[in-house]
Enzyme design. Structure first.
Site, PDB file in Angstrom:
ATOM      1  N   ASP A 149      -1.562  67.713-113.413  1.00  0.00           N
ATOM      2  CA  ASP A 149      -1.577  67.296-114.821  1.00  0.00           C
ATOM      3  C   ASP A 149      -0.287  67.675-115.543  1.00  0.00           C
ATOM      4  O   ASP A 149       0.088  67.036-116.511  1.00  0.00           O
ATOM      5  CB  ASP A 149      -2.741  67.977-115.562  1.00  0.00           C
ATOM      6  CG  ASP A 149      -4.062  67.681-114.905  1.00  0.00           C
ATOM      7  OD1 ASP A 149      -4.224  66.538-114.421  1.00  0.00           O
ATOM      8  OD2 ASP A 149      -4.916  68.589-114.838  1.00  0.00           O
ATOM      9  N   LYS A 180      15.482  80.475-113.855  1.00  0.00           N
ATOM     10  CA  LYS A 180      14.819  80.292-112.562  1.00  0.00           C
ATOM     11  C   LYS A 180      15.610  81.029-111.486  1.00  0.00           C
ATOM     12  O   LYS A 180      16.834  81.022-111.555  1.00  0.00           O
ATOM     13  CB  LYS A 180      14.778  78.798-112.212  1.00  0.00           C
ATOM     14  CG  LYS A 180      13.954  77.949-113.144  1.00  0.00           C
ATOM     15  CD  LYS A 180      14.108  76.466-112.809  1.00  0.00           C
ATOM     16  CE  LYS A 180      15.468  75.955-113.252  1.00  0.00           C
ATOM     17  NZ  LYS A 180      15.618  74.494-113.049  1.00  0.00           N
ATOM     18  N   ASP A 237      15.710  70.478-107.207  1.00  0.00           N
ATOM     19  CA  ASP A 237      16.632  70.148-106.119  1.00  0.00           C
ATOM     20  C   ASP A 237      17.181  71.391-105.423  1.00  0.00           C
ATOM     21  O   ASP A 237      17.902  71.275-104.453  1.00  0.00           O
ATOM     22  CB  ASP A 237      17.807  69.315-106.644  1.00  0.00           C
ATOM     23  CG  ASP A 237      18.720  70.123-107.540  1.00  0.00           C
ATOM     24  OD1 ASP A 237      18.197  70.846-108.423  1.00  0.00           O
ATOM     25  OD2 ASP A 237      19.946  70.077-107.353  1.00  0.00           O
TER      26      ASP A 237
END
Lengths: 300, 300
Positions: free
Chosen positions: A19, A220, A245
């Site tokens: 979702d 990240k 990626d």
């Protein structure tokens, strides 16, 4: 082992299973200034299917607001509250987790977007885009006055990196007691339109080496970034997927957060790194060549 | 365990035991622009006792010739052929060991002294002090033409380090096949007159991080530096001592070359690192507070 998406059914199943869709941007939606084919259609498809979309970028040179103009320029629909950048995550980390008092200062190695997010969190900023620190003139400690109100040094991608900035940051980190060392992200390279350039992790590398110490990273794959998203967006990790990626940033970030992960090959990671003789130890759940591949579900 | 020199006899015995004395400069002879007390007298004492003196410095910003002016300014006797710098060692390494052909080029991150030594060895130099590369203007790959004649990137201390230099070096090292990656030295910090600043190892850190690869280092503690000395000065390693202030450069360099080692505390290393609860694994043979301590042998 990763599942390579191939048939229309594979893509449809993924759409049905998740979702909330978290996207890395550079290398997934675009590469430098070039939109990756099919991205607009796929994001539109997700929105029409009531999926929540979130953009999670380690780009620390732009504030969320100015990052949105990148989406606008490339014709990709995005709203500021859907965008989470490592500059914003760093600002939230400094203000909320480290609780840097308002009368203290943050010395910045970075660009205007980082300053903007720090100020947005009520932090006092020095260095950064200040012309006095953007110079190739010799740096001398005799002309330098140590500001003991500096409670943290934050380092992001800074294309005006120079010896004055590095030297000042080094002074604060070695001479001001308990001065925090924070980096927006550790990406070794930065994918520009025409190829790779040194990334934010390379900009903080001199300080890491000179200090013999690693910074706290807020981008990240750090969970600090996901904490920022969680604070604003309600999602069920079991029904959430991270699309990226890069194995050691995007995919690891998804895995650290207990999310499903999808790797695309339009950015840094090559097929060789997944299927070659020495495959990475970071194994994404799903693989597809490009985000545009999802257009298959609407083909008849 | 190290022997701490204390009595007149200790110092006299050391003088009698070693014919060739290798000295680090910054932190041993001087600190920044301040001569360390007693140094001139002690070097004079050595010369009067027919000792061979050699100066071995990781300073890569100056050629041997311009480094001599530093000795002159501080009133320390030295001859160019007694001085060995990491810039010179790098130039010799590129020309003699790597045998870079004369029609190839070396891309330099570094200052004029490094360029001077490279040119002295007949190497073609680009980058370095070229005004085009000493800029804080944005670097773009679209304006960059890859010169495939670049056979090596050499990185030394460069106080005009910037994103253009780092980006160009990164292009050569990733896009020109077999381009060598060489660094003058790995010193994390540089002892200026008024305190520590980031050193040459911190300047090459962005490239090391972006490439995920270490350069060949020609300065201390690398034996390349000692090979340069050996090629010009005949000495018996058993009767040679290296005097320095840094464990991981000077003392390790002496030990790698099979020399005796003497640590002084007028530079980087603190007593704590030797005698504290977590002593360094690099153990010098001898310890003294300062080189000036040797004056004791002439006191009556």
């Amino acid at each position: 082992m990763s599942t390579r998406l191939a048939s229309k059914e594979d893509y449809q199943k993924l759409l049905d299973s998740y979702d909330t869709w978290l996207f890395d941007c550079d290398g997934v939606l675009w590469r430098g200034d070039h939109l990756i084919e099919g991205v607009v259609e796929v994001l539109d498809l997700l929105r029409r299917n009531n999926k929540k979309v979130v953009f999670v970028t380690n780009n620390a040179t732009k504030s969320r607001k100015s990052y949105k103009t990148k989406f606008d320029q490339l014709g990709v629909e995005a709203h500021v509250d859907e965008i989470y950048g490592s500059a914003y995550a760093a600002a939230v980390y400094l203000s909320t987790i480290l609780k840097i008092p308002k009368d203290k200062k943050v010395y910045v190695i970075g660009q205007s977007g980082l300053e903007e997010e720090l100020r947005g969190e009520g932090l006092q900023v020095i260095g950064g885009t200040d012309p006095a620190d953007n110079t190739l003139e010799p740096f001398s400690l005799t002309d330098f006055e140590l500001d003991t109100d500096v409670a943290a040094v934050i380092c992001g991608l800074d294309m005006k990196i120079n010896y004055t900035k590095l030297s000042k940051a080094f002074q604060y980190l070695t001479r001001v007691p308990n001065c925090h060392f924070v980096a927006t992200n550790e990406d070794s390279t930065y994918p520009s339109s025409h190829g790779l350039l040194p990334g934010a992790g390379s900009i903080s590398a001199p300080l890491r080496f000179a200090l013999g110490k690693e910074p706290i990273c807020t981008g990240k794959p750090s969970s600090t970034m996901l904490d920022c998203v969680k604070a604003k967006v309600h999602f069920d990790p079991k029904r959430t997927i991270m699309v990226g990626d890069r194995l050691n940033t995007d995919i690891l970030f998804g895995q650290n957060g207990g999310l499903a992960t999808l790797l695309v090959f339009t950015g840094i990671t090559t097929e060789e790194e997944i299927t070659g003789p020495n495959p990475s130890l970071i194994v994404p759940d799903f693989l597809t060549q490009t985000l545009g591949d999802f257009r298959i579900v609407e083909r008849t």
